[in-house]
Design a protein around this motif. Structure first.
Motif, PDB file in Angstrom:
ATOM      1  N   TYR A   1       0.792  -1.220   0.000  1.00 28.42           N
ATOM      2  CA  TYR A   1       0.000   0.000   0.000  1.00 28.42           C
ATOM      3  C   TYR A   1       0.832   1.282   0.000  1.00 28.42           C
ATOM      4  O   TYR A   1       0.273   2.367  -0.069  1.00 28.42           O
ATOM      5  CB  TYR A   1      -0.917   0.010   1.222  1.00 28.42           C
TER       6      TYR A   1
ATOM      7  N   SER B   1       0.758   5.827  -3.061  1.00 24.74           N
ATOM      8  CA  SER B   1       0.556   6.814  -1.978  1.00 24.74           C
ATOM      9  C   SER B   1       1.638   7.885  -2.098  1.00 24.74           C
ATOM     10  O   SER B   1       2.598   7.890  -1.336  1.00 24.74           O
ATOM     11  CB  SER B   1       0.642   6.120  -0.621  1.00 24.74           C
TER      12      SER B   1
ATOM     13  N   SER C   1      -4.135   6.629  -2.899  1.00 19.06           N
ATOM     14  CA  SER C   1      -3.815   7.030  -1.534  1.00 19.06           C
ATOM     15  C   SER C   1      -2.882   8.228  -1.557  1.00 19.06           C
ATOM     16  O   SER C   1      -2.521   8.746  -2.617  1.00 19.06           O
ATOM     17  CB  SER C   1      -3.169   5.864  -0.784  1.00 19.06           C
TER      18      SER C   1
ATOM     19  N   PHE D   1      -9.899   9.168  -1.325  1.00 16.69           N
ATOM     20  CA  PHE D   1      -8.805   8.221  -1.135  1.00 16.69           C
ATOM     21  C   PHE D   1      -9.344   6.873  -0.664  1.00 16.69           C
ATOM     22  O   PHE D   1     -10.282   6.805   0.136  1.00 16.69           O
ATOM     23  CB  PHE D   1      -7.809   8.749  -0.105  1.00 16.69           C
TER      24      PHE D   1
ATOM     25  N   TYR E   1      -7.452   4.951   1.129  1.00 14.04           N
ATOM     26  CA  TYR E   1      -6.881   4.962   2.477  1.00 14.04           C
ATOM     27  C   TYR E   1      -5.863   6.085   2.517  1.00 14.04           C
ATOM     28  O   TYR E   1      -5.456   6.600   1.463  1.00 14.04           O
ATOM     29  CB  TYR E   1      -6.206   3.611   2.815  1.00 14.04           C
TER      30      TYR E   1
END
Length: 270
Positions: A5, A37, A83, A105, A107
């Motif tokens: 992630y 991210s 993200s 988003f 997360y």
């Protein structure tokens, strides 16, 4: 189930071709849930959150281009989560909240890279470690871990013990464990998961984040985990995940958290 992630496009371009290199690498590594991210400080829209000379030179993206990239990917049936990695900035909770809520988003990662004007993980600031008290740095760092958790703004805390990156660690183990204890107490009362990050293996410390003793405290307090590589290049996607899974299981974990549209689900750890 495997996740990755925490990944960045900053060493290339905000383009579909470059993004595909990451998602293709994730497929090859058998990663089920993959997300990008990017560092929030790169975006003009975060200028009211974090300001310093190092960051300001690196603020060159617009969020509309970032969001557009993900929509392009989804239109091509590329499975990637959107993200952001935010530098947690004390005193800027309202500004951070506004930014986070302005975008859809899947997360949000919150990380600590700065103690005041000291960039703790930057080579340009490494000389500062020799000038400062290590215990005081750790105390201030974990103060921020606590308030990051208490803010409840973030789904994941990135590389929770990044402060060890250059191998500067307090000699007093009891003091260090006290920092771990208060950090995990705060995280246990928040929505924030902890990532096991393989990035530390590529840094001077040569270790996974977090320290096994810290991860064991997380497990004892039912703090969920995700796996991340913090890849800044496609070849680092899913790097050393065998070690990450082994550490998770040694600490007692049998499950992992996933995210989609802000909703979290737990799955058995692959």
């Amino acid at each position: 189930m495997l996740t990755d992630y925490h990944n960045h496009l900053e060493t290339g371009t905000l383009s579909l071709d470059y993004l595909r290199k990451f998602t293709d690498a994730a497929k090859e590594k058998g990663i089920d849930c993959f997300g990008i991210s990017e560092h929030a400080y790169h975006f003009y829209q975060t200028a009211d959150i974090l300001q310093n000379s190092w960051v300001n030179e690196r603020r060159y993206y617009d969020m509309k281009d970032y969001v557009s990239l993900f929509h392009q990917a989804w239109d091509k049936d590329i499975d990637v989560k959107m993200s952001i990695e935010m530098d947690y900035t004390p005193g800027k909770h309202e500004e951070m909240k506004r930014f986070i809520q302005a975008y859809s988003f899947d997360y949000v990662i919150g990380s600590i890279h700065w103690i005041g004007d000291f960039g703790i993980d930057l080579a340009e600031y490494k000389h500062e470690w020799e000038k400062r008290d290590i215990n005081e740095i750790y105390k201030k760092y974990f103060d921020q871990v606590v308030t990051l958790a208490e803010s409840n703004l973030f789904d994941i805390i990135g590389h929770i013990d990044l402060v060890k990156i250059f191998k500067y660690v307090p000699e007093n183990e009891e003091f260090l464990l006290e920092q771990y204890e208060r950090a995990t107490d705060a995280l246990a009362n928040s929505k924030t998961c902890v990532e096991i990050s393989t990035a530390g293996l590529r840094k001077p410390v040569g270790e996974l984040y977090p320290d096994k003793r810290l991860l064991e405290k997380c497990f004892s307090k039912n703090i969920p985990i995700v796996l991340s590589s913090d890849a800044h290049f496609p070849e680092h996607v899913g790097a050393d995940f065998g070690q990450a899974v082994a550490l998770a299981k040694e600490a007692g974990y049998q499950s992992i958290m996933t995210f989609s549209n802000g909703v979290r689900k737990e799955y058995p750890l692959g």
